[in-house]
Motif scaffolding. Structure first.
Motif, PDB file in Angstrom:
ATOM      1  N   VAL A  70      14.196  47.903   8.759  1.00  0.00           N
ATOM      2  CA  VAL A  70      14.148  49.316   9.136  1.00  0.00           C
ATOM      3  C   VAL A  70      14.783  50.170   8.043  1.00  0.00           C
ATOM      4  O   VAL A  70      14.216  51.161   7.584  1.00  0.00           O
ATOM      5  N   ASP A  71      15.988  49.774   7.607  1.00  0.00           N
ATOM      6  CA  ASP A  71      16.698  50.528   6.575  1.00  0.00           C
ATOM      7  C   ASP A  71      17.691  49.590   5.892  1.00  0.00           C
ATOM      8  O   ASP A  71      18.581  49.037   6.546  1.00  0.00           O
ATOM      9  N   VAL A  72      17.547  49.409   4.591  1.00  0.00           N
ATOM     10  CA  VAL A  72      18.396  48.468   3.855  1.00  0.00           C
ATOM     11  C   VAL A  72      19.855  48.901   3.917  1.00  0.00           C
ATOM     12  O   VAL A  72      20.753  48.078   4.084  1.00  0.00           O
ATOM     13  N   LEU A 350      17.049  48.378  -1.971  1.00  0.00           N
ATOM     14  CA  LEU A 350      16.896  46.926  -2.057  1.00  0.00           C
ATOM     15  C   LEU A 350      17.109  46.432  -3.488  1.00  0.00           C
ATOM     16  O   LEU A 350      17.733  45.377  -3.702  1.00  0.00           O
ATOM     17  N   ALA A 351      16.609  47.171  -4.462  1.00  0.00           N
ATOM     18  CA  ALA A 351      16.780  46.757  -5.855  1.00  0.00           C
ATOM     19  C   ALA A 351      18.258  46.675  -6.223  1.00  0.00           C
ATOM     20  O   ALA A 351      18.676  45.781  -6.976  1.00  0.00           O
ATOM     21  N   LEU A 352      19.080  47.573  -5.684  1.00  0.00           N
ATOM     22  CA  LEU A 352      20.518  47.532  -5.962  1.00  0.00           C
ATOM     23  C   LEU A 352      21.210  46.445  -5.148  1.00  0.00           C
ATOM     24  O   LEU A 352      22.054  45.701  -5.677  1.00  0.00           O
ATOM     25  N   TYR A 353      20.860  46.330  -3.889  1.00  0.00           N
ATOM     26  CA  TYR A 353      21.517  45.360  -3.003  1.00  0.00           C
ATOM     27  C   TYR A 353      21.333  43.931  -3.510  1.00  0.00           C
ATOM     28  O   TYR A 353      22.268  43.121  -3.517  1.00  0.00           O
ATOM     29  N   VAL A 354      20.124  43.608  -3.966  1.00  0.00           N
ATOM     30  CA  VAL A 354      19.842  42.232  -4.385  1.00  0.00           C
ATOM     31  C   VAL A 354      20.568  41.889  -5.692  1.00  0.00           C
ATOM     32  O   VAL A 354      20.660  40.717  -6.058  1.00  0.00           O
ATOM     33  N   ARG A 355      21.126  42.891  -6.355  1.00  0.00           N
ATOM     34  CA  ARG A 355      21.894  42.619  -7.562  1.00  0.00           C
ATOM     35  C   ARG A 355      23.228  41.946  -7.249  1.00  0.00           C
ATOM     36  O   ARG A 355      23.954  41.533  -8.158  1.00  0.00           O
ATOM     37  N   GLN A 356      23.561  41.801  -5.981  1.00  0.00           N
ATOM     38  CA  GLN A 356      24.714  40.984  -5.621  1.00  0.00           C
ATOM     39  C   GLN A 356      24.475  39.519  -5.987  1.00  0.00           C
ATOM     40  O   GLN A 356      25.428  38.742  -6.069  1.00  0.00           O
TER      41      GLN A 356
END
Length: 377
Positions: A70-72, A350-356
């Motif tokens: 729904v919302d990252v 999502l592009a920033l979050y997956v950089r974890q």
């Protein structure tokens, strides 16, 4: 085009319709961008959500993936709150009085919204020292998301023995100062991460030195984040599928390239979720087998093997997300990134979050463990 109603993400074979989850999805969709409202939804959902390793891990991860679809950014709020509750449970500390007092909360009610702050950074060091009033924290902690809006947090700090330990901390204590970060990223804009400074702040120990990192729950929490990444990719994939349907309805049938991208997206997400479901089932089976052994039903730490599985899950999820982002953005082109706010936000978040995920460095860590432990293949 009109947005379809939010719907759950299911990947476990025994998933059943959940009216409460559907209601939550609607609430999350209406609260997008409203951090206080999302924190309250996370707190309420956390009171009912299952804990990892207690027989319903797949249900927990489906919930996180569903919120992310729904919302990252909403998932970025839900996940650390759920993780903090799990850490407290694994340590035997009640979230109602995690700081030694309950502030008038009703029995069984979690005390406000929680975060988990375990990152380290250059020039920032948080130390825990014993004093007459118990353990006190002093120093600085980087990458503390939403610290100024949270009530409490699980925080790691350096101890006098040279290790690191976890502590429950009241973020409303007068000794806590939250910096307002200069967050220039276009992704996760409502969830900036800044440095928090502590001056003689009381803290409740959660386990001993290095317990936080050696417990199986550390790996389980890392895999919960991967479920969020995959849920965000589901949102992107649904946007893409809906765009193809809308184009077809307007007389522009998708070509073979567009269909191939959708087909590849489908098999990538299906395979990743099947792996996640299998891993959740294994965690619950192994944890159940150790119930009554004095570990609270959690599998005792057995060295790096649990973390090896977490690295596999996280790497698989990160690769899936990166490929889905590439497939969808290359096929949809620049227009929706420029003019479709929900889609553009989802892609940036999502592009920033997956950089974890640390990419090849995490793979190198897994390779080292594979040499040491062997491999399941």
């Amino acid at each position: 085009m009109d947005r379809a109603a939010p719907r759950p993400v299911h990947f476990s074979p025994d998933a059943a319709p959940d009216a409460g989850l559907v209601t939550l999805l609607g609430d999350v969709a209406r609260a997008v961008g409203d951090v206080p409202a999302l924190l309250e939804l996370a707190r309420a959902a956390g009171a009912k959500a299952p804990l990892p390793g207690q027989g319903r891990t797949s249900t927990l991860w489906e919930l996180l993936a569903t919120v992310a679809a729904v919302d990252v950014a909403a998932a970025r709020i839900f996940e650390p709150h759920f993780d903090a509750l799990a850490i407290l449970a694994q340590s035997g500390v009640d979230p109602v009085d995690g700081h030694g007092e309950g502030r008038g909360k009703e029995p069984g009610q979690s005390r406000g919204a929680w975060g988990v702050f375990a990152a380290e950074g250059p020039g920032a060091r948080l130390e825990a020292k014993a004093g007459d009033a118990g353990i006190l924290l002093s120093g600085s902690k980087p990458w503390c998301s939403l610290a100024s809006k949270l009530d409490s947090a699980v925080i790691t700090a350096h101890t006098v023995t040279g290790g690191r330990a976890a502590f429950a901390v009241d973020l409303r204590h007068p000794g806590v100062t939250c910096e307002e970060p200069a967050w220039v990223a276009r992704g996760l804009r409502e969830i900036p991460s800044g440095t928090v400074h502590f001056s003689q702040v009381p803290a409740v120990p959660l386990g001993g030195d290095n317990w936080y990192f050696s417990r199986p729950g550390f790996a389980w929490g890392g895999m919960g984040v991967a479920a969020c990444w995959l849920g965000g990719a589901v949102g992107v994939a649904r946007d893409y599928r809906d765009s193809l349907i809308a184009a077809a309805e307007s007389g522009r049938e998708p070509d073979q390239i567009a269909l191939a991208a959708l087909g590849e997206t489908d098999r990538i997400l299906t395979a990743a979720f099947q792996y996640l479901a299998r891993t959740a089932a294994r965690i619950d089976a192994e944890a159940g087998a150790t119930a009554g052994t004095g570990t609270g039903g959690a599998k005792p730490a057995t060295g790096p093997s649990e973390w090896s599985e977490a690295l596999r899950v996280r790497g698989t999820a990160a690769s899936a997300v990166e490929r889905v982002l590439a497939l969808v953005t290359s096929n949809r082109g620049p227009a929706p990134l420029a003019f479709d706010e929900q889609y553009a936000k989802r892609m940036a978040d999502l592009a920033l979050y997956v950089r974890q995920h640390h990419g090849m460095r995490d793979d190198a860590q897994l390779g080292k463990l594979t040499l040491k432990e062997g491999q399941p293949w």
